[in-house]
Each structure stands twice: as C-alpha cells, then as structure tokens.
Design a protein around this motif. Sequence first.
Motif, PDB file in Angstrom:
ATOM      1  N   ARG A   1       0.834  -1.209   0.000  1.00  0.00           N
ATOM      2  CA  ARG A   1       0.000   0.000   0.000  1.00  0.00           C
ATOM      3  C   ARG A   1       0.868   1.258   0.000  1.00  0.00           C
ATOM      4  N   VAL A   2       1.906   1.278   0.849  1.00  0.00           N
ATOM      5  CA  VAL A   2       2.793   2.444   0.916  1.00  0.00           C
ATOM      6  C   VAL A   2       3.561   2.593  -0.395  1.00  0.00           C
ATOM      7  N   LYS A   3       3.983   1.468  -0.972  1.00  0.00           N
ATOM      8  CA  LYS A   3       4.688   1.519  -2.260  1.00  0.00           C
ATOM      9  C   LYS A   3       3.796   2.151  -3.327  1.00  0.00           C
ATOM     10  N   ALA A   4       2.502   1.788  -3.345  1.00  0.00           N
ATOM     11  CA  ALA A   4       1.575   2.379  -4.308  1.00  0.00           C
ATOM     12  C   ALA A   4       1.452   3.886  -4.093  1.00  0.00           C
TER      13      ALA A   4
ATOM     14  N   SER B   1      10.634   4.702   3.780  1.00  0.00           N
ATOM     15  CA  SER B   1      11.750   3.810   4.078  1.00  0.00           C
ATOM     16  C   SER B   1      11.267   2.548   4.780  1.00  0.00           C
ATOM     17  N   LEU B   2      11.985   1.470   4.517  1.00  0.00           N
ATOM     18  CA  LEU B   2      11.742   0.200   5.192  1.00  0.00           C
ATOM     19  C   LEU B   2      12.946  -0.120   6.066  1.00  0.00           C
ATOM     20  N   VAL B   3      12.681  -0.481   7.312  1.00  0.00           N
ATOM     21  CA  VAL B   3      13.734  -0.856   8.251  1.00  0.00           C
ATOM     22  C   VAL B   3      13.538  -2.322   8.634  1.00  0.00           C
ATOM     23  N   TYR B   4      14.588  -3.107   8.465  1.00  0.00           N
ATOM     24  CA  TYR B   4      14.572  -4.536   8.838  1.00  0.00           C
ATOM     25  C   TYR B   4      15.433  -4.671  10.089  1.00  0.00           C
ATOM     26  N   ILE B   5      14.873  -5.190  11.172  1.00  0.00           N
ATOM     27  CA  ILE B   5      15.542  -5.238  12.476  1.00  0.00           C
ATOM     28  C   ILE B   5      15.681  -6.678  12.944  1.00  0.00           C
TER      29      ILE B   5
ATOM     30  N   SER C   1      20.239  -3.564  12.101  1.00  0.00           N
ATOM     31  CA  SER C   1      19.177  -3.059  11.219  1.00  0.00           C
ATOM     32  C   SER C   1      19.692  -2.828   9.813  1.00  0.00           C
ATOM     33  N   GLY C   2      18.789  -2.948   8.876  1.00  0.00           N
ATOM     34  CA  GLY C   2      19.051  -2.601   7.488  1.00  0.00           C
ATOM     35  C   GLY C   2      17.971  -1.652   7.001  1.00  0.00           C
ATOM     36  N   ILE C   3      18.364  -0.597   6.319  1.00  0.00           N
ATOM     37  CA  ILE C   3      17.420   0.437   5.884  1.00  0.00           C
ATOM     38  C   ILE C   3      17.529   0.623   4.388  1.00  0.00           C
ATOM     39  N   VAL C   4      16.393   0.573   3.708  1.00  0.00           N
ATOM     40  CA  VAL C   4      16.365   0.789   2.257  1.00  0.00           C
ATOM     41  C   VAL C   4      15.177   1.690   1.922  1.00  0.00           C
ATOM     42  N   PRO C   5      15.267   2.425   0.833  1.00  0.00           N
ATOM     43  CA  PRO C   5      14.100   3.202   0.395  1.00  0.00           C
ATOM     44  C   PRO C   5      13.045   2.277  -0.186  1.00  0.00           C
ATOM     45  N   ILE C   6      11.795   2.649  -0.043  1.00  0.00           N
ATOM     46  CA  ILE C   6      10.706   1.920  -0.684  1.00  0.00           C
ATOM     47  C   ILE C   6      10.551   2.517  -2.073  1.00  0.00           C
ATOM     48  N   SER C   7      10.990   1.749  -3.074  1.00  0.00           N
ATOM     49  CA  SER C   7      11.076   2.269  -4.429  1.00  0.00           C
ATOM     50  C   SER C   7       9.892   1.824  -5.271  1.00  0.00           C
TER      51      SER C   7
ATOM     52  N   GLU D   1      10.084  -1.844  -7.375  1.00  0.00           N
ATOM     53  CA  GLU D   1      10.243  -3.136  -6.718  1.00  0.00           C
ATOM     54  C   GLU D   1       8.932  -3.623  -6.137  1.00  0.00           C
ATOM     55  N   ASN D   2       8.766  -4.949  -6.087  1.00  0.00           N
ATOM     56  CA  ASN D   2       7.615  -5.478  -5.368  1.00  0.00           C
ATOM     57  C   ASN D   2       7.979  -5.594  -3.889  1.00  0.00           C
ATOM     58  N   PRO D   3       7.009  -5.773  -2.998  1.00  0.00           N
ATOM     59  CA  PRO D   3       7.288  -5.781  -1.556  1.00  0.00           C
ATOM     60  C   PRO D   3       8.338  -6.801  -1.139  1.00  0.00           C
ATOM     61  N   GLU D   4       8.313  -8.001  -1.703  1.00  0.00           N
ATOM     62  CA  GLU D   4       9.281  -9.029  -1.307  1.00  0.00           C
ATOM     63  C   GLU D   4      10.701  -8.639  -1.722  1.00  0.00           C
ATOM     64  N   GLN D   5      10.846  -7.976  -2.848  1.00  0.00           N
ATOM     65  CA  GLN D   5      12.170  -7.511  -3.262  1.00  0.00           C
ATOM     66  C   GLN D   5      12.697  -6.452  -2.302  1.00  0.00           C
ATOM     67  N   THR D   6      11.819  -5.555  -1.867  1.00  0.00           N
ATOM     68  CA  THR D   6      12.227  -4.524  -0.913  1.00  0.00           C
ATOM     69  C   THR D   6      12.605  -5.148   0.421  1.00  0.00           C
ATOM     70  N   LEU D   7      11.829  -6.123   0.879  1.00  0.00           N
ATOM     71  CA  LEU D   7      12.153  -6.827   2.121  1.00  0.00           C
ATOM     72  C   LEU D   7      13.497  -7.538   2.011  1.00  0.00           C
ATOM     73  N   SER D   8      13.739  -8.180   0.891  1.00  0.00           N
ATOM     74  CA  SER D   8      14.996  -8.899   0.698  1.00  0.00           C
ATOM     75  C   SER D   8      16.186  -7.948   0.722  1.00  0.00           C
ATOM     76  N   ALA D   9      16.035  -6.772   0.101  1.00  0.00           N
ATOM     77  CA  ALA D   9      17.117  -5.789   0.098  1.00  0.00           C
ATOM     78  C   ALA D   9      17.397  -5.282   1.510  1.00  0.00           C
ATOM     79  N   ALA D  10      16.339  -5.054   2.284  1.00  0.00           N
ATOM     80  CA  ALA D  10      16.518  -4.582   3.664  1.00  0.00           C
ATOM     81  C   ALA D  10      17.125  -5.680   4.530  1.00  0.00           C
ATOM     82  N   ASP D  11      16.719  -6.925   4.289  1.00  0.00           N
ATOM     83  CA  ASP D  11      17.277  -8.067   5.025  1.00  0.00           C
ATOM     84  C   ASP D  11      18.772  -8.192   4.754  1.00  0.00           C
ATOM     85  N   THR D  12      19.162  -8.054   3.507  1.00  0.00           N
ATOM     86  CA  THR D  12      20.587  -8.119   3.150  1.00  0.00           C
ATOM     87  C   THR D  12      21.371  -6.996   3.823  1.00  0.00           C
TER      88      THR D  12
END
Length: 247
Positions: free
Chosen positions: A108-111, A121-125, A212-218, A221-232
Amino acid sequence: MKIEPGGQSRPTRAAGDSRKSSTKTSTSASFTAPARDINDSASVLGIPEEELTPRVQAAITNLMTEVESLRQSIRDLTRRLNDAEQVADQDPPLPIYNRRAFVRELARVKASVERYQTEASLVYIDLNQFKSVNDSLGHEAGDYVLSQVALRLKESVRDTDIVGRLGGDEFGLILARTKPQDARHLIDRLPKLFADKPIIWKGAALPTSLSSGIVPISAGENPEQTLSAADTAMYKEKNGGEDRRGA
C-alpha cells in the motif's frame, strides 16, 4: 336509504362508513413512523400523495422497519468483519502486524510512493544474541523480550508508521514520508532507549541490542524484493559489512 323487496330498508351508506372508520382506526393504531419519513419514502417510491391511504402508509412503515433492521444487521456484520480482520492481521503473541499484514501495508505504501512521488523507508531489524536468552532463561523470557521490543518500537515511531514482526526475532518498520538517512537517525536512537529503559526479567536487566538494514521503498520493486534488500542490508551490518547468513 335503500328500499329492499318486501318493504324493508337498510342504511347501506352508514354501514360502509362504519367499516371504513373501523379500518382507519385499526391501521392508525399500528402506524408509528413519522409522517415526514413516510412522505419522503412515498416520494422515493413514486406514490402520488392522493394514493397515500392508511393501508399504504402501514405498508411503507413496515418496509421502513425492515430496511432499518437490515441496516443494523449490516452494521453488526461490518463490525464483526473488522474485528476478524484485526485478529487475522495481528501477530499472535505481540500487539503488532504479522508478516502477511506487514507485506500488505508495504504494498500500500509503495503504491502511494508511486502515485504521489513521495519518499518512504523500510527498516529490517534483528535482535542480537536472542537465542542465548531462550537457551539460558527459557522461552517465556524470550517471548517477554519480544513483546517489550515490539512495544518500544511502537513508542519510537509515529502513529502513521507501521510496525510488524517478520518472523522469529525479526521486526520491520515502514516509515512513510521518511528518507533513509532520517530513518537511520531514528534507529541510532534505539540503543539509548533500551539503555535508559532496559527490559527487566525477574528483577534482572536483560542486555538488548539490534542490527538493522534500511532501504528506500522504491516504485520499481515489489514488496518481497524490498524486504529482501533490507534483510541483506541488516545482515551486512550485523556481520561487520559482510552478508553472512546464519551468524
């Protein structure tokens, strides 16, 4: 007065008037809806005013009662559906979103980012050394740590931001209208938050630290790609710049 064969007579008009009066009285007794509402309903139904007899009024009243009953049923069903959706979205032991609901909110936020050209931004903790808490103090202590971390994260963000549990000891933050560098400022304040207000278990303070990993919500990308980037990005921080999973 009508003359019958045999010289007898009967007051036909009076009898008819009596029946009409009786019908009117009976109908009026059961009619409770306001006249204005009935007139409005009759107008919607296309019933001319001259045809708005007591019997028609009673029928409209019954119809209005049934409509109101249906409206109340819809309100009750809507409330139950909302309650069911809330239960389905919430992580079982924690007062935050589960992964399924978190991914939905991320979409929803990506849209919104795509449509309004905003930033988010997405933060993975990940909790550091969480396994040792479970091993040394038991799963009850581990569950308590998770619940306290969830509460601290909720206290640290705005009401419009999203907090979710992504699995195990991993959490996610969706920070709307926030650049990655501003998200980093928030995350850098968390160690002090846990130091000033440590998690206490049976009278002892439990050391708590996060990676933590922080990436922009672009938009691309689909949500899983954004999650994977933040996880990495999170694992690189956790392992000193190297993506070594399982450490």
